[in-house]
Write a protein that holds these residues in place. Sequence first.
Motif, PDB file in Angstrom:
ATOM      1  N   ILE A  29     110.898   4.849  53.531  1.00  0.00           N
ATOM      2  CA  ILE A  29     111.322   4.961  52.133  1.00  0.00           C
ATOM      3  C   ILE A  29     111.087   3.600  51.497  1.00  0.00           C
ATOM      4  CG2 ILE A  29     113.203   5.480  50.543  1.00  0.00           C
ATOM      5  CD1 ILE A  29     112.344   7.866  52.239  1.00  0.00           C
ATOM      6  N   GLU A  30     110.044   3.507  50.688  1.00  0.00           N
ATOM      7  CA  GLU A  30     109.668   2.213  50.123  1.00  0.00           C
ATOM      8  C   GLU A  30     108.868   2.409  48.845  1.00  0.00           C
ATOM      9  OE1 GLU A  30     107.013   0.172  52.762  1.00  0.00           O
ATOM     10  OE2 GLU A  30     105.480   1.714  52.608  1.00  0.00           O
ATOM     11  N   GLU A  31     108.790   1.340  48.061  1.00  0.00           N
ATOM     12  CA  GLU A  31     108.014   1.401  46.826  1.00  0.00           C
ATOM     13  C   GLU A  31     106.543   1.641  47.130  1.00  0.00           C
ATOM     14  OE1 GLU A  31     105.553  -0.473  45.272  1.00  0.00           O
ATOM     15  OE2 GLU A  31     105.251  -1.855  46.923  1.00  0.00           O
ATOM     16  N   HIS A  32     105.911   2.371  46.226  1.00  0.00           N
ATOM     17  CA  HIS A  32     104.464   2.610  46.301  1.00  0.00           C
ATOM     18  C   HIS A  32     103.850   2.477  44.912  1.00  0.00           C
ATOM     19  CE1 HIS A  32     105.116   4.274  50.368  1.00  0.00           C
ATOM     20  NE2 HIS A  32     103.825   4.083  50.541  1.00  0.00           N
ATOM     21  N   SER A  71     109.020  -6.217  54.366  1.00  0.00           N
ATOM     22  CA  SER A  71     108.177  -6.914  53.390  1.00  0.00           C
ATOM     23  C   SER A  71     108.385  -6.395  51.974  1.00  0.00           C
ATOM     24  CB  SER A  71     106.701  -6.786  53.770  1.00  0.00           C
ATOM     25  OG  SER A  71     106.437  -7.407  55.003  1.00  0.00           O
ATOM     26  N   LEU A  72     108.748  -5.120  51.842  1.00  0.00           N
ATOM     27  CA  LEU A  72     108.903  -4.505  50.526  1.00  0.00           C
ATOM     28  C   LEU A  72     110.368  -4.251  50.178  1.00  0.00           C
ATOM     29  CD1 LEU A  72     105.952  -2.001  50.878  1.00  0.00           C
ATOM     30  CD2 LEU A  72     106.044  -3.896  49.260  1.00  0.00           C
ATOM     31  N   SER A  73     111.280  -4.797  50.958  1.00  0.00           N
ATOM     32  CA  SER A  73     112.693  -4.456  50.825  1.00  0.00           C
ATOM     33  C   SER A  73     113.329  -4.948  49.536  1.00  0.00           C
ATOM     34  CB  SER A  73     113.479  -4.981  52.029  1.00  0.00           C
ATOM     35  OG  SER A  73     113.385  -6.396  52.113  1.00  0.00           O
ATOM     36  N   ARG A  74     112.704  -5.893  48.854  1.00  0.00           N
ATOM     37  CA  ARG A  74     113.295  -6.398  47.619  1.00  0.00           C
ATOM     38  C   ARG A  74     112.854  -5.612  46.382  1.00  0.00           C
ATOM     39  NH1 ARG A  74     113.350 -12.972  48.245  1.00  0.00           N
ATOM     40  NH2 ARG A  74     111.306 -12.726  47.246  1.00  0.00           N
ATOM     41  N   PHE A  75     111.927  -4.669  46.544  1.00  0.00           N
ATOM     42  CA  PHE A  75     111.613  -3.744  45.458  1.00  0.00           C
ATOM     43  C   PHE A  75     112.729  -2.691  45.378  1.00  0.00           C
ATOM     44  CE2 PHE A  75     107.303  -5.380  46.008  1.00  0.00           C
ATOM     45  CZ  PHE A  75     106.808  -5.368  44.712  1.00  0.00           C
ATOM     46  N   PRO A  76     113.249  -2.405  44.197  1.00  0.00           N
ATOM     47  CA  PRO A  76     114.320  -1.416  44.074  1.00  0.00           C
ATOM     48  C   PRO A  76     113.928  -0.066  44.679  1.00  0.00           C
ATOM     49  CG  PRO A  76     114.076  -2.623  42.016  1.00  0.00           C
ATOM     50  CD  PRO A  76     112.926  -3.031  42.888  1.00  0.00           C
ATOM     51  N   GLY A  77     114.834   0.480  45.485  1.00  0.00           N
ATOM     52  CA  GLY A  77     114.607   1.792  46.089  1.00  0.00           C
ATOM     53  C   GLY A  77     114.156   1.740  47.532  1.00  0.00           C
ATOM     54  N   SER A  78     113.556   0.630  47.967  1.00  0.00           N
ATOM     55  CA  SER A  78     113.113   0.515  49.354  1.00  0.00           C
ATOM     56  C   SER A  78     114.331   0.426  50.271  1.00  0.00           C
ATOM     57  CB  SER A  78     112.235  -0.724  49.541  1.00  0.00           C
ATOM     58  OG  SER A  78     111.038  -0.623  48.798  1.00  0.00           O
ATOM     59  N   LEU A  79     114.284   1.180  51.372  1.00  0.00           N
ATOM     60  CA  LEU A  79     115.380   1.200  52.340  1.00  0.00           C
ATOM     61  C   LEU A  79     114.816   0.890  53.720  1.00  0.00           C
ATOM     62  CD1 LEU A  79     117.135   4.480  51.138  1.00  0.00           C
ATOM     63  CD2 LEU A  79     117.731   2.137  50.514  1.00  0.00           C
ATOM     64  N   SER A  80     115.201  -0.247  54.273  1.00  0.00           N
ATOM     65  CA  SER A  80     114.603  -0.702  55.530  1.00  0.00           C
ATOM     66  C   SER A  80     115.607  -0.685  56.670  1.00  0.00           C
ATOM     67  CB  SER A  80     114.062  -2.132  55.356  1.00  0.00           C
ATOM     68  OG  SER A  80     113.405  -2.568  56.530  1.00  0.00           O
ATOM     69  N   ILE A  81     115.135  -0.291  57.849  1.00  0.00           N
ATOM     70  CA  ILE A  81     115.902  -0.460  59.076  1.00  0.00           C
ATOM     71  C   ILE A  81     115.140  -1.433  59.975  1.00  0.00           C
ATOM     72  CG2 ILE A  81     116.982   1.809  58.930  1.00  0.00           C
ATOM     73  CD1 ILE A  81     115.047   2.834  61.023  1.00  0.00           C
ATOM     74  N   ASP A 201     107.055  -8.871  47.052  1.00  0.00           N
ATOM     75  CA  ASP A 201     107.263  -9.012  45.618  1.00  0.00           C
ATOM     76  C   ASP A 201     106.934 -10.426  45.133  1.00  0.00           C
ATOM     77  OD1 ASP A 201     109.639  -9.809  47.071  1.00  0.00           O
ATOM     78  OD2 ASP A 201     110.631 -10.024  45.130  1.00  0.00           O
ATOM     79  N   GLU A 202     106.703 -11.331  46.062  1.00  0.00           N
ATOM     80  CA  GLU A 202     106.292 -12.689  45.695  1.00  0.00           C
ATOM     81  C   GLU A 202     104.807 -12.756  45.335  1.00  0.00           C
ATOM     82  OE1 GLU A 202     107.515 -15.718  48.478  1.00  0.00           O
ATOM     83  OE2 GLU A 202     109.375 -14.652  48.941  1.00  0.00           O
ATOM     84  N   VAL A 203     104.043 -11.735  45.739  1.00  0.00           N
ATOM     85  CA  VAL A 203     102.607 -11.727  45.424  1.00  0.00           C
ATOM     86  C   VAL A 203     102.213 -10.569  44.509  1.00  0.00           C
ATOM     87  CG1 VAL A 203     101.990 -12.922  47.564  1.00  0.00           C
ATOM     88  CG2 VAL A 203     101.965 -10.417  47.510  1.00  0.00           C
ATOM     89  N   SER A 204     103.061  -9.549  44.383  1.00  0.00           N
ATOM     90  CA  SER A 204     102.722  -8.383  43.568  1.00  0.00           C
ATOM     91  C   SER A 204     103.850  -8.055  42.592  1.00  0.00           C
ATOM     92  CB  SER A 204     102.448  -7.169  44.453  1.00  0.00           C
ATOM     93  OG  SER A 204     102.276  -5.998  43.678  1.00  0.00           O
ATOM     94  N   VAL A 205     103.487  -7.826  41.358  1.00  0.00           N
ATOM     95  CA  VAL A 205     104.454  -7.432  40.334  1.00  0.00           C
ATOM     96  C   VAL A 205     104.680  -5.921  40.350  1.00  0.00           C
ATOM     97  CG1 VAL A 205     104.914  -7.348  37.854  1.00  0.00           C
ATOM     98  CG2 VAL A 205     103.856  -9.386  38.861  1.00  0.00           C
ATOM     99  N   SER A 206     103.604  -5.156  40.481  1.00  0.00           N
ATOM    100  CA  SER A 206     103.671  -3.697  40.384  1.00  0.00           C
ATOM    101  C   SER A 206     103.940  -3.014  41.710  1.00  0.00           C
ATOM    102  CB  SER A 206     102.355  -3.157  39.816  1.00  0.00           C
ATOM    103  OG  SER A 206     101.290  -3.372  40.738  1.00  0.00           O
ATOM    104  N   GLY A 207     103.711  -3.720  42.825  1.00  0.00           N
ATOM    105  CA  GLY A 207     103.788  -3.073  44.133  1.00  0.00           C
ATOM    106  C   GLY A 207     102.520  -2.340  44.500  1.00  0.00           C
ATOM    107  N   VAL A 208     101.469  -2.574  43.736  1.00  0.00           N
ATOM    108  CA  VAL A 208     100.151  -1.998  44.013  1.00  0.00           C
ATOM    109  C   VAL A 208      99.267  -3.089  44.607  1.00  0.00           C
ATOM    110  CG1 VAL A 208      98.062  -1.024  42.962  1.00  0.00           C
ATOM    111  CG2 VAL A 208     100.323  -0.254  42.201  1.00  0.00           C
TER     112      VAL A 208
END
Length: 244
Positions: A29-32, A71-81, A201-208
Amino acid sequence: MPEWAKLYWTDVAQAVETSRIALLPLGAIEEHGPHMNLGSDWYAVESLTARLAEAANLLVLPALPYGQVWSLSRFPGSLSISDQTLVNIIVEIAAGLAQVGIKGLILMSGHLGNMSALKTAARRLLESYDLPTLFLFYPGLEKICKQVSETERSRATIIHADEIETSILLALAPECVDMSRAQREYPHYPEDFDYSPLYWDEVSVSGVFGDPTAANQEKGKIIVEYVLQQTLRIIQAWRERGGF
């Protein structure tokens, strides 16, 4: 093949007699990016493994939606274990499978970030339960990508919300994609990007990470069919080597 969760307990023994190999799909479950939903990896791998289970006579387990997405956990909605949590979940599920006579396990991930944990889990299962385990992430993907891709990859080690992954989702789970929201981004990567922990999120604004605007369902179908054939080839070789 029957789905494990839809069996009655009194039918498990007969189902295991039909196929001694279980298939566990794993997603994340992560940003795309703005054009693909948070469950994209999960929904895609569910669709892919349904086809794989039918073609290879496998008992398919319910897909695990959560994965390691640090790596993507700081984008809203991403859920990491954590890797360790993921390893423990797999090993504990596999203990129940071994108890009823499953002789082999296939871990199919729709998320590349899970692979380190899957490799560790496979080793533990072989050592502790003598349970042969395959760990897979879209076999043959790199080769077929070179044939169908029309855009430049943002980085050789990343396929995320770009032309390739978006095309795969359009083929496997089109309900996850809204192409009207697709936008391209080619992040600037620091020299140490592949060699030190870094939140994306330090290198991408959109998550693309690339250009999803070039994606289409036809490309996705070509990729998925190739991946399925490569996966079936690997499973067959594994079965022959293991004698099951």
